[in-house]
Write an enzyme that holds these catalytic residues in place. Sequence first.
Site: not given
Length: 415
Positions: A26, A196, A222, A329
């Site tokens: 301790v 985004d 976007k 995309m």
Amino acid sequence: MSGLDLFPTSLRLLGKPVLVVGAGRVAGRRARALLDAGAVVTVVAPEAADDVARLAESGLLTWVRRGYETSDLDGVWFAQTATGVADVDARVAAEAETRRIWCVNASDHEASAAWTPASARVDDVTVAVNAGGDPRRARALKDAIVLALKTGRLPLRRHRQGRGRVALVGGGPGEAGLITVRGRQLLAEADVVVADRLGPRGLLRELADAAAGGPRVIEVGKAPGAHQASQDEINQILVDEAKAGNVVVRLKGGDPYVLGRGGEEAAFCREHGVDVEVVPGVTSAISVPAAAGIPVTHRGLATGFSVVTGHEELDELPARPDHTIVLLMGVRRLAHSVRHLLAHGLPAGTPVAIVESGWTERQRVTIGTLETIVDQAERVGVANPAVIVVGDVVRVSPYAPASFQRISTTKEISQ
């Protein structure tokens, strides 16, 4: 003593002399914590456990190899007694009380003038818990609070302005649970979130409104028919907000460095003297196919994969069904891409999957072949956001026709 009569505070012990009486396990923990706080530590004990002995050998503390004497308290600002002998600890505590020196008595917390809480640090936040003298309960509560802080479940936002900085955080494919722990933590610290459209929108709804002490959210995503910020405008927003002293989180979908223009944003920040941290995210190129049960590699079907946008030329990619092609995309130019792949040598029967809105309630999976997929997409009205997967790995999907799956099993057994 229930703890109601305690006055919680933190001691600045940098350069201050402190005394530890005892040198067991301790005492060793307490001595190390005091050293971490910058205290000048003296340990008094006839014998020492390994921890204390090593600290003494390295010159980090002074070990006086004898029993306690009253003069050991001379000039001390703080004392910790942990000999394991109740009478000795009580004597040290009583003499410290007489000298108006705060002392922690490890043998008798009820009679101790001071208590040592279970503590931990998360960044610049210190968590300290007292639990009515029950150390195990205090540690359990401390650990739970630390976990909540590290996972962003508790607010970490500063309300005293400091040096601004930017974090580019990959939010994953949109499911709130797929953001990294570090990303979630930074959201809890943010003064400003530059968001985004395809990031994890559910996490934004969990944040408090700015009027209620939450971060300001600046939308730059976007969206068809809506105003969108140019990349130059986004770069400038990040720098301006950071220079105003804000912690700015740029929350992106997927990974900021996978077709996310994160490299441009990081470079712009550094060029303008703004510290920037990059937190990777689970890219949609891998995670969205996974949402439809499609691995981009699979033993016996594919050992490699390529990720491109639907706007890229496909000539350089291997024209084999066992090399997975992931198109991001790519919905608008699907017919063009299919014609190109067929002309490049891919068989007309090569499986193709289109996964729309992966990991959301709107997820839809359309599976066909290079020969059929364009007509199928037109018939069902496929739309972005979507990920297109071309190759034999599509056969593994539970959404694939049974004939695809039988071919998959046959090929794997043949391996």
